[in-house]
Motif scaffolding. Structure first.
Motif, PDB file in Angstrom:
ATOM      1  N   ARG A  61     -22.174 -39.665  -4.526  1.00 42.02           N
ATOM      2  CA  ARG A  61     -23.620 -39.422  -4.567  1.00 42.02           C
ATOM      3  C   ARG A  61     -24.103 -39.400  -6.006  1.00 42.02           C
ATOM      4  NH1 ARG A  61     -25.761 -37.833   0.130  1.00 42.02           N
ATOM      5  NH2 ARG A  61     -24.335 -37.149   1.746  1.00 42.02           N
ATOM      6  N   PHE A  62     -25.369 -39.727  -6.183  1.00 44.58           N
ATOM      7  CA  PHE A  62     -26.006 -39.580  -7.487  1.00 44.58           C
ATOM      8  C   PHE A  62     -26.318 -38.098  -7.675  1.00 44.58           C
ATOM      9  CE2 PHE A  62     -26.817 -44.057  -6.688  1.00 44.58           C
ATOM     10  CZ  PHE A  62     -26.654 -44.618  -7.950  1.00 44.58           C
ATOM     11  N   ALA A  63     -25.684 -37.475  -8.637  1.00 45.20           N
ATOM     12  CA  ALA A  63     -25.882 -36.043  -8.859  1.00 45.20           C
ATOM     13  C   ALA A  63     -26.060 -35.739 -10.345  1.00 45.20           C
ATOM     14  CB  ALA A  63     -24.712 -35.250  -8.299  1.00 45.20           C
ATOM     15  N   GLY A  64     -26.678 -36.632 -11.068  1.00 40.81           N
ATOM     16  CA  GLY A  64     -26.844 -36.463 -12.501  1.00 40.81           C
ATOM     17  C   GLY A  64     -27.515 -35.175 -12.908  1.00 40.81           C
ATOM     18  N   SER A  65     -28.811 -35.070 -12.690  1.00 42.81           N
ATOM     19  CA  SER A  65     -29.551 -33.895 -13.149  1.00 42.81           C
ATOM     20  C   SER A  65     -29.659 -32.820 -12.078  1.00 42.81           C
ATOM     21  CB  SER A  65     -30.953 -34.301 -13.619  1.00 42.81           C
ATOM     22  OG  SER A  65     -31.714 -34.781 -12.522  1.00 42.81           O
ATOM     23  N   THR A  66     -29.050 -33.049 -10.918  1.00 40.75           N
ATOM     24  CA  THR A  66     -29.033 -32.018  -9.890  1.00 40.75           C
ATOM     25  C   THR A  66     -28.231 -30.838 -10.426  1.00 40.75           C
ATOM     26  OG1 THR A  66     -29.171 -33.694  -8.156  1.00 40.75           O
ATOM     27  CG2 THR A  66     -28.427 -31.506  -7.501  1.00 40.75           C
TER      28      THR A  66
ATOM     29  N   GLY B 169     -36.497 -41.809 -12.888  1.00 41.62           N
ATOM     30  CA  GLY B 169     -35.357 -41.263 -13.612  1.00 41.62           C
ATOM     31  C   GLY B 169     -35.265 -41.806 -15.022  1.00 41.62           C
TER      32      GLY B 169
ATOM     33  N   ASP C 241     -30.780 -38.307 -15.552  1.00 38.81           N
ATOM     34  CA  ASP C 241     -31.598 -37.986 -14.389  1.00 38.81           C
ATOM     35  C   ASP C 241     -31.769 -39.264 -13.576  1.00 38.81           C
ATOM     36  OD1 ASP C 241     -33.623 -37.434 -12.549  1.00 38.81           O
ATOM     37  OD2 ASP C 241     -34.844 -36.323 -13.979  1.00 38.81           O
ATOM     38  N   HIS C 242     -31.299 -39.222 -12.339  1.00 32.96           N
ATOM     39  CA  HIS C 242     -31.382 -40.393 -11.469  1.00 32.96           C
ATOM     40  C   HIS C 242     -32.652 -40.416 -10.614  1.00 32.96           C
ATOM     41  CE1 HIS C 242     -27.518 -42.054 -12.500  1.00 32.96           C
ATOM     42  NE2 HIS C 242     -26.937 -40.897 -12.286  1.00 32.96           N
TER      43      HIS C 242
ATOM     44  N   TRP D  35     -33.142 -41.158  -6.796  1.00 38.86           N
ATOM     45  CA  TRP D  35     -31.802 -41.349  -6.244  1.00 38.86           C
ATOM     46  C   TRP D  35     -30.971 -40.063  -6.227  1.00 38.86           C
ATOM     47  CZ3 TRP D  35     -30.160 -46.295  -9.398  1.00 38.86           C
ATOM     48  CH2 TRP D  35     -31.040 -47.338  -9.104  1.00 38.86           C
ATOM     49  N   GLU D  36     -31.425 -39.028  -6.904  1.00 38.46           N
ATOM     50  CA  GLU D  36     -30.646 -37.781  -6.982  1.00 38.46           C
ATOM     51  C   GLU D  36     -30.277 -37.299  -5.577  1.00 38.46           C
ATOM     52  OE1 GLU D  36     -29.344 -35.734  -9.456  1.00 38.46           O
ATOM     53  OE2 GLU D  36     -29.914 -37.235 -10.926  1.00 38.46           O
ATOM     54  N   GLY D  37     -28.991 -37.034  -5.389  1.00 37.16           N
ATOM     55  CA  GLY D  37     -28.488 -36.511  -4.125  1.00 37.16           C
ATOM     56  C   GLY D  37     -28.198 -37.564  -3.076  1.00 37.16           C
TER      57      GLY D  37
END
Length: 190
Positions: free
Chosen positions: A3-8, A103, A68-69, A72-74
């Protein structure tokens, strides 16, 4: 989970805490003069574990945050590829210039992370400093510092969880990398 979890802003997992403890054990006898980290929970927690044997508390630096995606985050990579086909294709072709909708691009991340790192280096001449950041952020800074085309940051440099990079700075613009992505302290979990 891919999963995209960059800025999460997620907590460290049990495995993440175990890896951080192994890194802390490895660095326990190294003199560390100061500690810094991204302001996201997972790096704050990692830095706290690694800095504890040194009696240090890491200063949180927002510039060291992960990419920060945006929208797409999460989301799962496969779902993003389907739902955002054009944006995903552009990002896949050149993640340095193209970011997720809402993002950041790699260029944006490098524009905030590298000055943050240079300030840390300038503030601590001749000292050993712990800096805890993130996979994409580290890759982008390393590409810049090593003269690697940053468009290839996702393909040319690995940054595994709890890896150790050792960068010897003679000044903010003069660096020699002596260790990159060393996970020998992690055992077989990485």
């Amino acid at each position: 989970e891919d999963r995209f979890a960059g800025s999460t802003d997620i907590e460290l997992s049990d495995e993440g805490r175990a890896l951080a403890r192994r890194l802390a054990d490895r660095l326990a006898k190294v003199k560390i003069d100061a500690a810094y980290c991204s302001d996201l929970k997972r790096t704050v927690q990692t830095a706290a574990i690694v800095a504890a044997p040194h009696g240090l508390t890491a200063a949180a630096v927002p510039g060291l945050r992960e990419i920060d995606h945006g929208q797409w985050e999460g989301m799962d990579h496969k779902d993003v590829e389907k739902k955002f086909a054009d944006a995903y294709a552009a990002w896949s072709a050149d993640p340095f210039v193209n970011g997720a909708p809402g993002g950041e691009s790699g260029l944006h991340v490098l524009g905030r992370a590298l000055p943050a790192l240079c300030k840390i280096v300038a503030d601590h001449p001749g000292q050993t400093v712990l800096v805890v950041a993130h996979k994409a952020t580290n890759r982008l800074m390393l590409c810049s510092l090593l003269g690697i085309d940053p468009r290839c940051y996702r393909d040319r440099l690995a940054q595994d969880p709890a890896c150790l990079n050792v960068l010897d700075f003679k000044g903010p613009a003069q660096m020699q990398a002596t260790v990159i992505n060393d996970t020998s302290h992690c055992g077989s979990t990485v």
